[in-house]
Scaffold this motif. Structure first.
Motif, PDB file in Angstrom:
ATOM      1  N   UNK A   1       0.849  -1.196   0.000  1.00  0.00           N
ATOM      2  CA  UNK A   1       0.000   0.000   0.000  1.00  0.00           C
ATOM      3  C   UNK A   1       0.884   1.246   0.000  1.00  0.00           C
ATOM      4  N   UNK A   2       0.518   2.198  -0.852  1.00  0.00           N
ATOM      5  CA  UNK A   2       1.237   3.462  -0.905  1.00  0.00           C
ATOM      6  C   UNK A   2       0.760   4.376   0.213  1.00  0.00           C
ATOM      7  N   UNK A   3       1.706   4.991   0.899  1.00  0.00           N
ATOM      8  CA  UNK A   3       1.395   5.970   1.930  1.00  0.00           C
ATOM      9  C   UNK A   3       1.851   7.331   1.438  1.00  0.00           C
ATOM     10  N   UNK A   4       1.043   8.364   1.680  1.00  0.00           N
ATOM     11  CA  UNK A   4       1.381   9.715   1.265  1.00  0.00           C
ATOM     12  C   UNK A   4       1.567  10.561   2.519  1.00  0.00           C
ATOM     13  N   UNK A   5       2.687  11.246   2.608  1.00  0.00           N
ATOM     14  CA  UNK A   5       2.938  12.072   3.784  1.00  0.00           C
ATOM     15  C   UNK A   5       2.017  13.285   3.770  1.00  0.00           C
ATOM     16  N   UNK A   6       1.494  13.615   4.928  1.00  0.00           N
ATOM     17  CA  UNK A   6       0.673  14.812   5.096  1.00  0.00           C
ATOM     18  C   UNK A   6       1.073  15.485   6.403  1.00  0.00           C
ATOM     19  N   UNK A   7       1.355  16.788   6.389  1.00  0.00           N
ATOM     20  CA  UNK A   7       1.755  17.469   7.620  1.00  0.00           C
ATOM     21  C   UNK A   7       0.604  17.579   8.605  1.00  0.00           C
ATOM     22  N   UNK A   8       0.934  17.593   9.893  1.00  0.00           N
ATOM     23  CA  UNK A   8      -0.071  17.704  10.954  1.00  0.00           C
ATOM     24  C   UNK A   8       0.051  19.001  11.734  1.00  0.00           C
ATOM     25  N   UNK A   9       1.109  19.768  11.481  1.00  0.00           N
ATOM     26  CA  UNK A   9       1.273  21.025  12.201  1.00  0.00           C
ATOM     27  C   UNK A   9       1.922  20.820  13.550  1.00  0.00           C
TER      28      UNK A   9
ATOM     29  N   UNK B   1      -7.379  11.146   4.152  1.00  0.00           N
ATOM     30  CA  UNK B   1      -8.798  11.390   4.353  1.00  0.00           C
ATOM     31  C   UNK B   1      -9.580  11.299   3.052  1.00  0.00           C
ATOM     32  N   UNK B   2     -10.787  11.867   3.073  1.00  0.00           N
ATOM     33  CA  UNK B   2     -11.668  11.830   1.913  1.00  0.00           C
ATOM     34  C   UNK B   2     -12.291  13.207   1.699  1.00  0.00           C
ATOM     35  N   UNK B   3     -12.539  13.541   0.434  1.00  0.00           N
ATOM     36  CA  UNK B   3     -13.220  14.787   0.120  1.00  0.00           C
ATOM     37  C   UNK B   3     -14.382  14.507  -0.831  1.00  0.00           C
TER      38      UNK B   3
ATOM     39  N   UNK C   1     -10.478   9.697  -2.249  1.00  0.00           N
ATOM     40  CA  UNK C   1      -9.701   9.304  -1.083  1.00  0.00           C
ATOM     41  C   UNK C   1      -8.228   9.529  -1.336  1.00  0.00           C
ATOM     42  N   UNK C   2      -7.397   8.986  -0.464  1.00  0.00           N
ATOM     43  CA  UNK C   2      -5.952   9.147  -0.597  1.00  0.00           C
ATOM     44  C   UNK C   2      -5.489   8.649  -1.958  1.00  0.00           C
ATOM     45  N   UNK C   3      -4.719   9.467  -2.648  1.00  0.00           N
ATOM     46  CA  UNK C   3      -4.284   9.152  -4.005  1.00  0.00           C
ATOM     47  C   UNK C   3      -5.199   9.697  -5.070  1.00  0.00           C
TER      48      UNK C   3
ATOM     49  N   UNK D   1     -15.692  18.252   3.310  1.00  0.00           N
ATOM     50  CA  UNK D   1     -15.273  17.067   4.059  1.00  0.00           C
ATOM     51  C   UNK D   1     -16.456  16.618   4.906  1.00  0.00           C
ATOM     52  N   UNK D   2     -17.077  15.501   4.490  1.00  0.00           N
ATOM     53  CA  UNK D   2     -18.211  14.979   5.231  1.00  0.00           C
ATOM     54  C   UNK D   2     -17.857  13.867   6.191  1.00  0.00           C
ATOM     55  N   UNK D   3     -16.573  13.565   6.329  1.00  0.00           N
ATOM     56  CA  UNK D   3     -16.134  12.497   7.224  1.00  0.00           C
ATOM     57  C   UNK D   3     -15.935  13.039   8.638  1.00  0.00           C
ATOM     58  N   UNK D   4     -15.559  12.151   9.557  1.00  0.00           N
ATOM     59  CA  UNK D   4     -15.336  12.559  10.946  1.00  0.00           C
ATOM     60  C   UNK D   4     -13.860  12.730  11.268  1.00  0.00           C
ATOM     61  N   UNK D   5     -13.041  12.887  10.236  1.00  0.00           N
ATOM     62  CA  UNK D   5     -11.607  13.092  10.431  1.00  0.00           C
ATOM     63  C   UNK D   5     -11.112  14.067   9.359  1.00  0.00           C
TER      64      UNK D   5
END
Length: 280
Positions: free
Chosen positions: A1-9, A97-99, A111-113, A128-132
């Motif tokens: 599975x490919x993972x994509x880095x995303x900053x969290x602050x 996440x998802x948009x 989703x991711x990717x 963003x209708x998700x809970x994350x």
């Protein structure tokens, strides 16, 4: 599975060293992942529950064609009026996440990717209708029409749906995921994903007029920027002006992947007819 880095602050601890890997020169800039802190985020008009890191914008004498945001949309956030400039085209690439995305009335879930091309003049909305949180890149450019060439249409795809194309003679060690065909003259920019397997290299110093934004999605490597070798890893951003020499060596242990912007397929703009008149 490919993972994509995303900053969290967040912020580094008070006990941390101040010296890092950030570099700004006349030819390139490197923004390491540790610089993506809370104090450099911004908010955007027309967006709710959203913050962003603005990592590239047109600057005279540097990269002049594009801007790039790293967006973070909290649950329930988004925009019904995301793009303020009528002539701007855009690319979205989701890292986490998802948009929910509406393009001229057609609804999509990414989703991711996930990857979306948004042409100039397109009516679009994003939520963003998700809970994350959802995190994605937003690359913007003023579209340059060309005589006799129809403008491109909106489309949605994903990293998983497009097979990488190996560069000739590299035995698959260096490949590019092209979301737009290189000879499609409707497009004046490409946003691709470049993948190097461990040991893969750019075997010469690329030197060209195309500007670049390179956000490292996965892995690590050493990158030649002008006259310097710079070690980079997932979460780092490189910003290259026109003609900056570049090369790469991917040391492993896993694949090295980055999201790449470049301007393509248009005439160079020349000076206007009156540019030299005053000198005669």
């Amino acid at each position: 599975m490919t993972a994509y880095y995303a900053p969290k602050g967040g912020l580094p601890p008070q006990t941390g060293l101040m010296t890092g890997r950030a570099v700004f020169t006349e030819a390139y800039a490197v923004i390491p992942k540790g610089v993506f802190s809370d104090i450099v985020t911004s908010f955007l008009p027309g967006w709710t529950k959203t913050r962003m890191w603005l990592i590239a914008r047109p600057m005279s004498g540097f990269s002049e064609t594009f801007s790039q945001y790293v967006m973070e949309v909290a649950p329930g956030g988004g925009s019904d009026t995301p793009e303020p400039e009528a002539g701007a085209e855009g690319v979205l690439f989701v890292t986490e996440g998802e948009i929910w995305l509406s393009l001229d009335g057609k609804e999509h879930e990414l989703g991711a990717g996930g990857y979306a091309y948004i042409p100039a003049g397109c009516e679009w909305r994003l939520h963003n209708g998700a809970d994350h949180p959802a995190r994605f890149h937003w690359i913007r450019k003023l579209y340059e029409p060309a005589p006799g060439v129809a403008p491109p249409e909106a489309f949605v795809t994903s990293d998983k749906e497009v097979a990488p194309v190996a560069m000739p003679g590299t035995e698959g060690r260096w490949a590019t995921t092209r979301f737009v065909e290189p000879d499609d003259l409707r497009h004046d920019m490409h946003v691709n994903i470049v993948t190097f397997q461990p040991g893969g290299v750019i075997p010469f110093e690329e030197t060209h007029v195309m500007e670049h934004g390179l956000y490292v999605l996965e892995g690590k490597a050493v990158y030649k920027l002008n006259q310097d070798w710079v070690e980079v890893e997932a979460g780092d951003f490189m910003w290259l002006r026109a003609y900056c020499p570049q090369a790469c060596y991917a040391g492993g242990p896993g694949p090295f992947r980055y999201l790449l912007y470049k301007d393509v397929n248009r005439h160079a703009r020349l000076r206007g007819p009156g540019a030299f008149g005053a000198l005669r």
